[in-house]
Design a protein around this motif. Structure first.
Motif, PDB file in Angstrom:
ATOM      1  N   ASP A  67       4.729   2.147  16.739  1.00 29.14           N
ATOM      2  CA  ASP A  67       4.870   3.165  17.787  1.00 29.14           C
ATOM      3  C   ASP A  67       6.312   3.624  17.992  1.00 29.14           C
ATOM      4  O   ASP A  67       6.560   4.607  18.677  1.00 29.14           O
ATOM      5  CB  ASP A  67       4.315   2.647  19.121  1.00 29.14           C
ATOM      6  N   THR A  68       7.265   2.916  17.395  1.00 25.31           N
ATOM      7  CA  THR A  68       8.655   3.360  17.465  1.00 25.31           C
ATOM      8  C   THR A  68       8.835   4.697  16.744  1.00 25.31           C
ATOM      9  O   THR A  68       9.827   5.389  16.948  1.00 25.31           O
ATOM     10  CB  THR A  68       9.606   2.349  16.773  1.00 25.31           C
ATOM     11  N   GLY A  69       7.873   5.017  15.864  1.00 25.66           N
ATOM     12  CA  GLY A  69       7.989   6.252  15.088  1.00 25.66           C
ATOM     13  C   GLY A  69       8.920   6.121  13.893  1.00 25.66           C
ATOM     14  O   GLY A  69       9.183   7.097  13.187  1.00 25.66           O
ATOM     15  N   LEU A  70       9.433   4.908  13.653  1.00 25.13           N
ATOM     16  CA  LEU A  70      10.323   4.676  12.510  1.00 25.13           C
ATOM     17  C   LEU A  70       9.508   4.637  11.215  1.00 25.13           C
ATOM     18  O   LEU A  70       8.277   4.545  11.246  1.00 25.13           O
ATOM     19  CB  LEU A  70      11.074   3.354  12.702  1.00 25.13           C
ATOM     20  N   THR A  71      10.198   4.724  10.102  1.00 29.89           N
ATOM     21  CA  THR A  71       9.539   4.655   8.792  1.00 29.89           C
ATOM     22  C   THR A  71       9.553   3.211   8.294  1.00 29.89           C
ATOM     23  O   THR A  71      10.593   2.545   8.340  1.00 29.89           O
ATOM     24  CB  THR A  71      10.290   5.551   7.784  1.00 29.89           C
ATOM     25  N   PHE A  72       8.392   2.746   7.832  1.00 26.01           N
ATOM     26  CA  PHE A  72       8.271   1.355   7.392  1.00 26.01           C
ATOM     27  C   PHE A  72       7.799   1.244   5.950  1.00 26.01           C
ATOM     28  O   PHE A  72       7.052   2.092   5.453  1.00 26.01           O
ATOM     29  CB  PHE A  72       7.265   0.604   8.287  1.00 26.01           C
ATOM     30  N   ASP A  73       8.254   0.163   5.295  1.00 24.26           N
ATOM     31  CA  ASP A  73       7.690  -0.299   4.035  1.00 24.26           C
ATOM     32  C   ASP A  73       7.066  -1.667   4.306  1.00 24.26           C
ATOM     33  O   ASP A  73       7.545  -2.399   5.178  1.00 24.26           O
ATOM     34  CB  ASP A  73       8.782  -0.516   2.972  1.00 24.26           C
ATOM     35  N   ILE A  74       6.057  -2.010   3.548  1.00 22.79           N
ATOM     36  CA  ILE A  74       5.546  -3.382   3.582  1.00 22.79           C
ATOM     37  C   ILE A  74       6.202  -4.128   2.430  1.00 22.79           C
ATOM     38  O   ILE A  74       6.132  -3.691   1.277  1.00 22.79           O
ATOM     39  CB  ILE A  74       4.000  -3.411   3.448  1.00 22.79           C
ATOM     40  N   ILE A  75       6.898  -5.241   2.745  1.00 23.30           N
ATOM     41  CA  ILE A  75       7.611  -5.977   1.696  1.00 23.30           C
ATOM     42  C   ILE A  75       7.067  -7.391   1.501  1.00 23.30           C
ATOM     43  O   ILE A  75       7.482  -8.086   0.590  1.00 23.30           O
ATOM     44  CB  ILE A  75       9.140  -6.024   1.963  1.00 23.30           C
ATOM     45  N   GLY A  76       6.154  -7.834   2.362  1.00 26.82           N
ATOM     46  CA  GLY A  76       5.623  -9.190   2.244  1.00 26.82           C
ATOM     47  C   GLY A  76       4.258  -9.203   1.574  1.00 26.82           C
ATOM     48  O   GLY A  76       3.668  -8.153   1.321  1.00 26.82           O
ATOM     49  N   ARG A  77       3.780 -10.390   1.300  1.00 27.61           N
ATOM     50  CA  ARG A  77       2.479 -10.530   0.658  1.00 27.61           C
ATOM     51  C   ARG A  77       1.407  -9.863   1.519  1.00 27.61           C
ATOM     52  O   ARG A  77       1.330 -10.085   2.720  1.00 27.61           O
ATOM     53  CB  ARG A  77       2.151 -12.013   0.462  1.00 27.61           C
ATOM     54  N   LEU A  78       0.606  -9.046   0.879  1.00 28.36           N
ATOM     55  CA  LEU A  78      -0.392  -8.251   1.612  1.00 28.36           C
ATOM     56  C   LEU A  78      -1.800  -8.719   1.258  1.00 28.36           C
ATOM     57  O   LEU A  78      -2.185  -8.752   0.089  1.00 28.36           O
ATOM     58  CB  LEU A  78      -0.199  -6.763   1.256  1.00 28.36           C
ATOM     59  N   GLN A  79      -2.548  -9.080   2.286  1.00 31.25           N
ATOM     60  CA  GLN A  79      -3.944  -9.479   2.057  1.00 31.25           C
ATOM     61  C   GLN A  79      -4.803  -8.227   1.941  1.00 31.25           C
ATOM     62  O   GLN A  79      -4.562  -7.238   2.644  1.00 31.25           O
ATOM     63  CB  GLN A  79      -4.432 -10.314   3.251  1.00 31.25           C
ATOM     64  N   ASN A  81      -7.675  -7.554   3.051  1.00 29.46           N
ATOM     65  CA  ASN A  81      -8.367  -7.119   4.277  1.00 29.46           C
ATOM     66  C   ASN A  81      -7.434  -6.437   5.284  1.00 29.46           C
ATOM     67  O   ASN A  81      -7.888  -5.936   6.312  1.00 29.46           O
ATOM     68  CB  ASN A  81      -9.132  -8.294   4.924  1.00 29.46           C
ATOM     69  N   LYS A  82      -6.131  -6.412   4.993  1.00 26.77           N
ATOM     70  CA  LYS A  82      -5.177  -5.732   5.879  1.00 26.77           C
ATOM     71  C   LYS A  82      -4.748  -4.375   5.320  1.00 26.77           C
ATOM     72  O   LYS A  82      -4.027  -3.630   5.994  1.00 26.77           O
ATOM     73  CB  LYS A  82      -3.918  -6.598   6.074  1.00 26.77           C
ATOM     74  N   VAL A  83      -5.192  -4.072   4.118  1.00 25.93           N
ATOM     75  CA  VAL A  83      -4.759  -2.836   3.454  1.00 25.93           C
ATOM     76  C   VAL A  83      -5.089  -1.600   4.294  1.00 25.93           C
ATOM     77  O   VAL A  83      -4.304  -0.661   4.392  1.00 25.93           O
ATOM     78  CB  VAL A  83      -5.404  -2.745   2.038  1.00 25.93           C
ATOM     79  N   LYS A  84      -6.240  -1.635   4.935  1.00 25.97           N
ATOM     80  CA  LYS A  84      -6.687  -0.470   5.712  1.00 25.97           C
ATOM     81  C   LYS A  84      -5.727  -0.090   6.851  1.00 25.97           C
ATOM     82  O   LYS A  84      -5.694   1.054   7.269  1.00 25.97           O
ATOM     83  CB  LYS A  84      -8.096  -0.701   6.265  1.00 25.97           C
ATOM     84  N   GLU A 100      -6.590  -6.919  -7.737  1.00 28.08           N
ATOM     85  CA  GLU A 100      -7.471  -6.862  -6.577  1.00 28.08           C
ATOM     86  C   GLU A 100      -6.837  -6.041  -5.440  1.00 28.08           C
ATOM     87  O   GLU A 100      -7.501  -5.237  -4.785  1.00 28.08           O
ATOM     88  CB  GLU A 100      -7.697  -8.319  -6.135  1.00 28.08           C
ATOM     89  N   LEU A 101      -5.541  -6.229  -5.242  1.00 31.75           N
ATOM     90  CA  LEU A 101      -4.818  -5.500  -4.194  1.00 31.75           C
ATOM     91  C   LEU A 101      -4.675  -4.026  -4.575  1.00 31.75           C
ATOM     92  O   LEU A 101      -4.900  -3.135  -3.738  1.00 31.75           O
ATOM     93  CB  LEU A 101      -3.439  -6.146  -3.986  1.00 31.75           C
ATOM     94  N   LEU A 102      -4.341  -3.768  -5.807  1.00 35.87           N
ATOM     95  CA  LEU A 102      -4.229  -2.391  -6.291  1.00 35.87           C
ATOM     96  C   LEU A 102      -5.544  -1.638  -6.087  1.00 35.87           C
ATOM     97  O   LEU A 102      -5.564  -0.504  -5.594  1.00 35.87           O
ATOM     98  CB  LEU A 102      -3.831  -2.405  -7.772  1.00 35.87           C
ATOM     99  N   GLN A 103      -6.650  -2.282  -6.453  1.00 31.39           N
ATOM    100  CA  GLN A 103      -7.978  -1.670  -6.310  1.00 31.39           C
ATOM    101  C   GLN A 103      -8.295  -1.330  -4.858  1.00 31.39           C
ATOM    102  O   GLN A 103      -8.875  -0.291  -4.560  1.00 31.39           O
ATOM    103  CB  GLN A 103      -9.047  -2.647  -6.803  1.00 31.39           C
ATOM    104  N   GLU A 104      -7.936  -2.241  -3.972  1.00 32.42           N
ATOM    105  CA  GLU A 104      -8.219  -2.024  -2.550  1.00 32.42           C
ATOM    106  C   GLU A 104      -7.371  -0.870  -1.994  1.00 32.42           C
ATOM    107  O   GLU A 104      -7.867  -0.059  -1.197  1.00 32.42           O
ATOM    108  CB  GLU A 104      -7.958  -3.324  -1.767  1.00 32.42           C
ATOM    109  N   ILE A 105      -6.118  -0.775  -2.417  1.00 33.03           N
ATOM    110  CA  ILE A 105      -5.267   0.335  -1.978  1.00 33.03           C
ATOM    111  C   ILE A 105      -5.849   1.655  -2.497  1.00 33.03           C
ATOM    112  O   ILE A 105      -5.934   2.643  -1.767  1.00 33.03           O
ATOM    113  CB  ILE A 105      -3.807   0.142  -2.466  1.00 33.03           C
ATOM    114  N   GLU A 106      -6.275   1.660  -3.763  1.00 38.80           N
ATOM    115  CA  GLU A 106      -6.893   2.849  -4.345  1.00 38.80           C
ATOM    116  C   GLU A 106      -8.120   3.290  -3.527  1.00 38.80           C
ATOM    117  O   GLU A 106      -8.272   4.465  -3.181  1.00 38.80           O
ATOM    118  CB  GLU A 106      -7.287   2.568  -5.801  1.00 38.80           C
ATOM    119  N   LYS A 107      -8.940   2.313  -3.191  1.00 36.15           N
ATOM    120  CA  LYS A 107     -10.176   2.599  -2.462  1.00 36.15           C
ATOM    121  C   LYS A 107      -9.885   3.219  -1.088  1.00 36.15           C
ATOM    122  O   LYS A 107     -10.474   4.238  -0.703  1.00 36.15           O
ATOM    123  CB  LYS A 107     -10.953   1.282  -2.292  1.00 36.15           C
ATOM    124  N   LYS A 108      -8.966   2.606  -0.371  1.00 38.74           N
ATOM    125  CA  LYS A 108      -8.661   3.076   0.982  1.00 38.74           C
ATOM    126  C   LYS A 108      -7.909   4.417   0.949  1.00 38.74           C
ATOM    127  O   LYS A 108      -8.116   5.277   1.811  1.00 38.74           O
ATOM    128  CB  LYS A 108      -7.840   2.031   1.751  1.00 38.74           C
TER     129      LYS A 108
END
Ligand code: PLP
Length: 227
Positions: A67-79, A81-84, A100-108
């Motif tokens: 909600d800060t409106g800042l721009t973020f990257d995700i740099i840690g291990r991503l599960q 079920n959190k991709v969405k 598996e993670l790549l596929q889930e990102i593609e899907k979402k």
């Protein structure tokens, strides 16, 4: 707070000095690794103008700061079920290290009708307890992206072991070499995210163009309790 600004200016000098001897002249992006930091610190840092992107490790923590409106990257291990929660909302997911993670990102991303930019996470030292693609598998992993039209691979994020300067140099130079090869194979490869508080000067000398800084910016007490 003033301390953070002081740290920032000292870091900028070190970055410039490291780049001057690196032989590379790409622009170097400073990412603030902002885990455990309150939103006010992020906003204050952003107001200085040199840092525009914040790297968060945990999706849950990212959610409390978005909600800060800042721009973020995700740099840690991503599960998966959190991709969405992050697809379409962050600039880069830097930690894509398994199919598996790549596929889930593609899907979402397909579902949302967007293209999500990502980096491939590389385990530069081949450490068993760390995530990341091994350097020798970068190319075969990159091929998997060809079947994912809603994911755009824009580079490599390297994690390094704690090691002496010479070992680090060897590992970082190897990743830079692989990065060059990837660039000739694929269009749109531009980021080499390599270097943290302990080793960013070495990483820049070896061709990094993006460093992720936590403790060097925010102070020692920001050492992560969350990995
Ligand atoms: C915490 C973290 C950083 C920053 O670490 P420092 O050593 O505090 O600079 C960088 N990258 C990742 C993936 C991190 O989790």
């Amino acid at each position: 707070m003033e301390k953070i600004v002081e740290n920032l200016y000292r870091i900028k000098e070190k970055v410039a000095a490291a780049q001057a001897v690196s032989g590379y002249n790409e622009e170097i992006e400073l990412i603030a690794a902002s885990k455990n930091q309150p939103p006010e610190s992020l906003l204050m840092l952003a107001s200085e103008g040199s840092v525009t992107v914040f790297g968060e490790n945990k999706v849950q923590e990212y959610m409390t700061k978005k909600d800060t409106g800042l721009t973020f990257d995700i740099i840690g291990r991503l599960q998966t079920n959190k991709v969405k929660y992050v697809v379409g909302n962050v600039r880069l997911i830097q930690s894509v290290d398994r199919f598996e993670l790549l596929q889930e990102i593609e899907k979402k991303a397909e579902k949302r009708g967007i293209i999500q930019s990502v980096l491939m996470e590389v385990n530069s030292g081949g450490e068993e307890n760390k995530g990341g693609v091994l350097p020798e598998n970068i190319r075969s992993f990159a091929e998997l992206f060809l079947d994912c039209p809603h994911v755009k691979l824009e580079g490599i994020m390297a994690v390094a072991p704690i090691a002496d300067e010479n070992t680090l140099r060897r590992l970082f130079e190897n990743v830079r070499e692989k990065f060059e090869l990837l660039k000739t194979d694929l269009s749109g490869i531009k980021y080499l995210s390599m270097g943290m508080s302990e080793d960013y000067e070495t990483a820049i000398k070896c061709g990094s163009n993006m460093v992720r800084l936590g403790r060097a910016l925010f102070g020692e007490n920001s050492r992560s309790i969350i990995k």
